[in-house]
Design an enzyme around this catalytic site. Structure first.
Site, PDB file in Angstrom:
ATOM      1  N   GLU A  58      -5.858 -75.223   3.753  1.00  0.00           N
ATOM      2  CA  GLU A  58      -5.822 -73.987   2.984  1.00  0.00           C
ATOM      3  C   GLU A  58      -6.372 -74.155   1.565  1.00  0.00           C
ATOM      4  O   GLU A  58      -6.913 -73.206   1.000  1.00  0.00           O
ATOM      5  CB  GLU A  58      -4.377 -73.479   2.893  1.00  0.00           C
ATOM      6  N   ASP A  76     -12.087 -62.188   3.017  1.00  0.00           N
ATOM      7  CA  ASP A  76     -11.789 -62.176   4.454  1.00  0.00           C
ATOM      8  C   ASP A  76     -11.199 -60.852   4.923  1.00  0.00           C
ATOM      9  O   ASP A  76     -10.688 -60.752   6.040  1.00  0.00           O
ATOM     10  CB  ASP A  76     -10.840 -63.318   4.815  1.00  0.00           C
ATOM     11  N   THR A  81      -5.387 -63.234  -1.807  1.00  0.00           N
ATOM     12  CA  THR A  81      -4.678 -64.312  -1.128  1.00  0.00           C
ATOM     13  C   THR A  81      -4.065 -65.191  -2.212  1.00  0.00           C
ATOM     14  O   THR A  81      -4.745 -65.525  -3.182  1.00  0.00           O
ATOM     15  CB  THR A  81      -5.639 -65.123  -0.255  1.00  0.00           C
TER      16      THR A  81
END
Length: 273
Positions: A58, A76, A81
């Site tokens: 990640e 995305d 995020t």
């Protein structure tokens, strides 16, 4: 749930043994062996390994604790995020996190964004969040209350359910980690690419140990199903977090994720001694 937009940008043998009736001096007592086998991914040392493995995929780093202030839009379709497990403004888990943080710390720097987070849930929109939300997230990450909230939501939404299901399926540490990594990336909703449907696809070709199947065979089927799901989305077309990480451990029959561990993700090499 955090996924790399490109590999460069971003960033788990059944031990067969017989019950010997005649003890020999070098054999461990059966109760001791059973105790060792009972260790799961929720063991503190194993959980630390899990956090570092996920962070390698990640965040391109083993230092998962450095990720509390992390925040960006990686393109995305999930909006912002952020944090230690990739809470997303577009998938609801970031909203749940900020609601928990506000319950525990009313008046915190993120509380004012709750209406906007409710509005953008399900989209990649930044409406009501820009331009100050990323900076305020980083400020909140200096607060112990917010860091504990991130830990607790990670466990509630991702870690604990995967460990429970892994244990129910009779899987050891690697299998529990494979479930955890899948839930982190795909979530556990009702869509065809969610964790529960990846598991369902694997169950059509192999049985887990709890159903009398071979653990290595079943995990191979699960990882096959996981790769299939990843390839259905362009942002997941690099499957190295499975192919050069989890499959490496499976080929070595390291079902308890015992160090040393060596793996690669997106071409980068990692080691846990």
């Amino acid at each position: 749930m955090r996924h790399p937009a490109t590999p460069a940008a971003r960033r788990t043998v059944l031990a067969l043994f017989g019950a010997a009736l005649v003890a020999t001096p070098w054999l461990k007592p059966l109760h001791a062996t059973a105790s060792v086998r009972a260790v799961g991914l929720d063991d503190p040392a194993k959980k630390e390994i899990a956090m570092r493995l996920v962070s390698s995929a990640e965040n391109s780093s083993l230092d998962w604790k450095a990720q509390y202030p992390y925040i960006e839009d990686i393109g995305d379709g999930r909006g912002y995020t952020a944090g230690i497990i990739g809470f997303c403004s577009g998938t609801g888990d970031m909203l749940d996190l900020v609601e928990l943080y506000t319950d525990r710390g009313p008046g915190n720097v993120l509380a004012k964004y709750l209406p906007a987070l409710r509005e953008v849930d399900g989209s990649d929109s930044h409406d009501g969040l820009d331009p100050d939300f990323p900076g305020d997230w980083r400020r909140a990450a200096r607060d112990d209350v917010f860091r504990r909230a991130q830990d607790d939501e990670r466990d509630r939404v991702y870690f604990d359910p995967s460990v429970r299901q892994g244990k129910a399926d009779g899987l050891r540490v690697l299998g529990q980690f494979a479930y955890y990594d899948a839930i982190v990336m795909h979530g556990d909703g009702s869509d065809p690419l969610s964790f529960r449907n990846i598991r369902g696809r694997a169950l059509r070709t192999a049985k887990p140990p709890a159903q009398g199947g071979d653990e290595v065979t079943y995990l191979g089927a699960f990882l096959d199903a996981r790769v299939w799901a990843m390839k259905q989305e362009p942002e997941h077309d690099d499957t190295s977090r499975v192919d050069t990480a989890q499959r490496v451990f499976l080929r070595k029959r390291n079902l308890d994720l015992d160090p040393p561990l060596d793996w690669k993700v997106y071409g980068d090499s990692y080691h846990i001694g």
